[in-house]
Design a protein around this motif. Structure first.
Motif, mmCIF file in Angstrom:
data_model
loop_
_atom_site.group_PDB
_atom_site.id
_atom_site.type_symbol
_atom_site.label_atom_id
_atom_site.label_comp_id
_atom_site.label_asym_id
_atom_site.label_seq_id
_atom_site.Cartn_x
_atom_site.Cartn_y
_atom_site.Cartn_z
ATOM 1 N N ASN A 183 55.566 48.725 19.592
ATOM 2 C CA ASN A 183 54.237 48.590 20.178
ATOM 3 C C ASN A 183 53.292 47.892 19.222
ATOM 4 O O ASN A 183 53.339 48.089 18.010
ATOM 5 C CB ASN A 183 53.678 49.967 20.544
ATOM 6 N N PHE A 184 52.413 47.087 19.802
ATOM 7 C CA PHE A 184 51.417 46.381 19.013
ATOM 8 C C PHE A 184 50.312 47.343 18.642
ATOM 9 O O PHE A 184 49.777 48.048 19.494
ATOM 10 C CB PHE A 184 50.860 45.215 19.839
ATOM 11 N N PRO A 185 49.928 47.439 17.365
ATOM 12 C CA PRO A 185 48.879 48.386 16.961
ATOM 13 C C PRO A 185 47.523 47.990 17.498
ATOM 14 O O PRO A 185 47.317 46.834 17.858
ATOM 15 C CB PRO A 185 48.902 48.285 15.421
ATOM 16 N N PRO A 186 46.574 48.905 17.561
ATOM 17 C CA PRO A 186 45.233 48.581 18.062
ATOM 18 C C PRO A 186 44.575 47.514 17.216
ATOM 19 O O PRO A 186 44.934 47.300 16.064
ATOM 20 C CB PRO A 186 44.479 49.918 17.930
ATOM 21 N N ALA A 187 43.608 46.838 17.833
ATOM 22 C CA ALA A 187 42.848 45.831 17.096
ATOM 23 C C ALA A 187 42.143 46.491 15.917
ATOM 24 O O ALA A 187 41.852 47.684 15.916
ATOM 25 C CB ALA A 187 41.812 45.175 18.012
ATOM 26 N N ALA A 188 41.823 45.668 14.914
ATOM 27 C CA ALA A 188 41.253 46.214 13.679
ATOM 28 C C ALA A 188 39.981 47.001 13.938
ATOM 29 O O ALA A 188 39.689 47.972 13.248
ATOM 30 C CB ALA A 188 40.983 45.084 12.694
ATOM 31 N N ARG B 109 64.000 34.986 13.587
ATOM 32 C CA ARG B 109 64.319 33.674 14.137
ATOM 33 C C ARG B 109 63.046 32.835 14.187
ATOM 34 O O ARG B 109 61.941 33.343 13.971
ATOM 35 C CB ARG B 109 64.909 33.827 15.551
ATOM 36 N N TRP B 110 63.193 31.570 14.505
ATOM 37 C CA TRP B 110 62.010 30.710 14.592
ATOM 38 C C TRP B 110 61.288 31.001 15.911
ATOM 39 O O TRP B 110 61.325 30.233 16.858
ATOM 40 C CB TRP B 110 62.385 29.232 14.489
ATOM 41 N N VAL B 111 60.626 32.123 15.942
ATOM 42 C CA VAL B 111 59.895 32.623 17.105
ATOM 43 C C VAL B 111 58.442 32.827 16.709
ATOM 44 O O VAL B 111 58.138 33.624 15.820
ATOM 45 C CB VAL B 111 60.505 33.949 17.605
ATOM 46 N N TRP B 112 57.560 32.079 17.367
ATOM 47 C CA TRP B 112 56.119 32.248 17.203
ATOM 48 C C TRP B 112 55.614 32.815 18.527
ATOM 49 O O TRP B 112 55.503 32.098 19.514
ATOM 50 C CB TRP B 112 55.464 30.908 16.865
ATOM 51 N N GLN B 113 55.349 34.094 18.552
ATOM 52 C CA GLN B 113 54.965 34.769 19.793
ATOM 53 C C GLN B 113 53.463 34.861 19.919
ATOM 54 O O GLN B 113 52.759 35.205 18.969
ATOM 55 C CB GLN B 113 55.570 36.170 19.849
ATOM 56 N N THR B 114 52.959 34.557 21.120
ATOM 57 C CA THR B 114 51.545 34.739 21.401
ATOM 58 C C THR B 114 51.302 36.095 22.055
ATOM 59 O O THR B 114 52.173 36.627 22.754
ATOM 60 C CB THR B 114 51.009 33.633 22.314
ATOM 61 N N ARG B 115 50.126 36.632 21.820
ATOM 62 C CA ARG B 115 49.730 37.885 22.458
ATOM 63 C C ARG B 115 49.656 37.727 23.982
ATOM 64 O O ARG B 115 49.910 38.680 24.728
ATOM 65 C CB ARG B 115 48.373 38.314 21.898
ATOM 66 N N ALA B 116 49.293 36.507 24.420
ATOM 67 C CA ALA B 116 49.211 36.247 25.857
ATOM 68 C C ALA B 116 50.583 36.468 26.503
ATOM 69 O O ALA B 116 51.607 36.088 25.937
ATOM 70 C CB ALA B 116 48.739 34.814 26.089
ATOM 71 N N THR C 147 64.688 23.954 15.216
ATOM 72 C CA THR C 147 63.951 24.177 16.463
ATOM 73 C C THR C 147 63.379 25.585 16.518
ATOM 74 O O THR C 147 64.084 26.566 16.279
ATOM 75 C CB THR C 147 64.878 23.970 17.676
ATOM 76 N N GLY C 148 62.077 25.683 16.857
ATOM 77 C CA GLY C 148 61.437 26.966 17.072
ATOM 78 C C GLY C 148 60.746 26.988 18.424
ATOM 79 O O GLY C 148 60.604 25.956 19.083
ATOM 80 N N VAL C 149 60.300 28.164 18.840
ATOM 81 C CA VAL C 149 59.634 28.333 20.132
ATOM 82 C C VAL C 149 58.305 29.047 19.944
ATOM 83 O O VAL C 149 58.163 29.920 19.090
ATOM 84 C CB VAL C 149 60.525 29.126 21.118
ATOM 85 N N TYR C 150 57.314 28.646 20.744
ATOM 86 C CA TYR C 150 56.047 29.370 20.886
ATOM 87 C C TYR C 150 55.943 29.795 22.343
ATOM 88 O O TYR C 150 56.162 28.989 23.261
ATOM 89 C CB TYR C 150 54.864 28.471 20.547
ATOM 90 N N GLY C 151 55.578 31.057 22.568
ATOM 91 C CA GLY C 151 55.402 31.515 23.938
ATOM 92 C C GLY C 151 55.197 33.014 23.990
ATOM 93 O O GLY C 151 55.107 33.699 22.963
ATOM 94 N N GLY C 152 55.129 33.532 25.219
ATOM 95 C CA GLY C 152 55.038 34.967 25.427
ATOM 96 C C GLY C 152 56.350 35.649 25.093
ATOM 97 O O GLY C 152 57.374 35.005 24.842
ATOM 98 N N TYR D 122 52.985 36.013 14.836
ATOM 99 C CA TYR D 122 52.426 36.649 16.028
ATOM 100 C C TYR D 122 50.974 36.227 16.181
ATOM 101 O O TYR D 122 50.143 36.506 15.308
ATOM 102 C CB TYR D 122 52.508 38.170 15.928
ATOM 103 N N GLN D 123 50.670 35.547 17.276
ATOM 104 C CA GLN D 123 49.314 35.058 17.527
ATOM 105 C C GLN D 123 48.465 36.223 18.041
ATOM 106 O O GLN D 123 48.364 36.480 19.226
ATOM 107 C CB GLN D 123 49.338 33.905 18.529
ATOM 108 N N ARG D 124 47.846 36.895 17.113
ATOM 109 C CA ARG D 124 47.074 38.102 17.419
ATOM 110 C C ARG D 124 45.768 37.781 18.139
ATOM 111 O O ARG D 124 45.334 38.512 19.042
ATOM 112 C CB ARG D 124 46.769 38.854 16.126
ATOM 113 N N VAL D 125 45.099 36.704 17.724
ATOM 114 C CA VAL D 125 43.825 36.309 18.319
ATOM 115 C C VAL D 125 44.002 34.965 19.000
ATOM 116 O O VAL D 125 44.361 33.970 18.362
ATOM 117 C CB VAL D 125 42.714 36.202 17.254
ATOM 118 N N VAL D 126 43.772 34.936 20.314
ATOM 119 C CA VAL D 126 43.827 33.702 21.095
ATOM 120 C C VAL D 126 42.396 33.389 21.512
ATOM 121 O O VAL D 126 41.816 34.069 22.355
ATOM 122 C CB VAL D 126 44.726 33.851 22.335
ATOM 123 N N SER D 127 41.831 32.362 20.916
ATOM 124 C CA SER D 127 40.424 32.053 21.165
ATOM 125 C C SER D 127 40.234 31.429 22.545
ATOM 126 O O SER D 127 40.890 30.442 22.890
ATOM 127 C CB SER D 127 39.905 31.097 20.093
#
Length: 275
Positions: A3-8, A211-218, A184-189, A231-236
């Motif tokens: 589980n993702f921890p609460p925001a700061a 692995r080359w995984v860049w995960q977004t919070r979205a 090769t890496g991936v960005y996504g949900g 892990y893209q914690r903040v998506v502006s």
């Protein structure tokens, strides 16, 4: 999964083990954080090093450093028709300024986007993957990117398994045919990241299990893929803007592994040439 921890702002202070503190200290050392002046976590409050990503313009390296970030994820792609993003693509002079400031760089590719003047890159299938990989690698190397470093390719929308299997997966296979899987890496949900790992189209970090995984919070709910290195914690967004660095609102990414694909760890060429 965990589980993702609460925001700061809402999280309670937590006690962190010596092992966790050492793990983050090691990650910071790998990211050159000692020269950036980023604080190594203590048992009272552990926080991972963070990288920012942005497109509108190049944020001066010293301002990124002063804000406490360890580096950037920057684009190795051009601006879409009708747009002019000052940080796309990363240039050699800008990359040199970041490196001189002790910051690290990770490469990512995104040209099209849903609802924009160019369709999402993955919709162009296998042939599009070949073309995108060649463009990405040309811009990556022109800016001084490591010969063994990965490029993260973006799926910036919530797709289903059928779309992955019949459209996005062939695109990744095209990318692999040029760069090889290891670059090769991936960005996504979270689901996209899981599918990419399961189908073997993304490479491996030198950090065990990653692995080359860049995960977004979205599109991820409260889940973080245990294979992710970023892990893209903040998506502006307009309704929920990110923090400002150098006057620009940015996205913020937690570094989850000492080897998150940063250029300086991947100067050597892995087996297999780029085609």
């Amino acid at each position: 999964m965990h589980n993702f921890p609460p925001a700061a702002s809402s999280a309670r202070p937590r006690v962190v083990s010596r092992r966790d503190a050492l793990r983050y200290a090691t990650a910071l050392a790998g990211l050159g954080a000692a020269s950036v002046g980023v604080r190594i976590p203590t048992a009272a409050a552990a926080a991972p090093p963070q990288l920012i990503d942005f497109a509108a313009h190049q944020i001066p390296a010293q301002q990124i450093r002063a804000a406490g970030y360890s580096g950037v994820v920057n684009y190795v792609s051009m601006s879409r028709p009708g747009s002019s993003f000052g940080a796309k693509p990363i240039t050699r002079s800008y990359a040199d300024s970041l490196i001189a400031a002790g910051l690290v760089i990770v490469s990512n590719y995104q040209y099209g986007k849903p609802g924009s003047s160019a369709p999402s890159d993955f919709t162009r299938g296998h042939a599009g993957g070949i073309a995108d990989a060649r463009t990405a690698w040309g811009l990556h190397t022109a800016a001084g990117g490591g010969q063994g470093a990965p490029v993260f390719f973006t799926i910036d929308e919530d797709i289903n398994r059928d779309t992955w299997n019949h459209t996005a997966l062939p695109w990744f296979r095209g990318i692999n045919s040029v760069l090889g899987v290891q670059r090769t890496g991936v960005y996504g949900g979270v689901r996209v990241c899981q599918w990419a790992v399961a189908d073997g189209v993304v490479g491996s970090s030198s950090t065990p299990g990653r692995r080359w995984v860049w995960q977004t919070r979205a599109w991820s709910g409260s889940q973080v893929d245990p294979a992710a290195v970023l892990y893209q914690r903040v998506v502006s967004t307009a309704s929920n803007p990110g923090p400002k660095v150098g006057g620009l609102e940015v996205d913020v990414n937690d570094v989850l592994a000492p080897d998150c694909g940063q250029w300086n760890l991947h100067a050597g060429r892995p087996s297999g040439d780029v085609r």
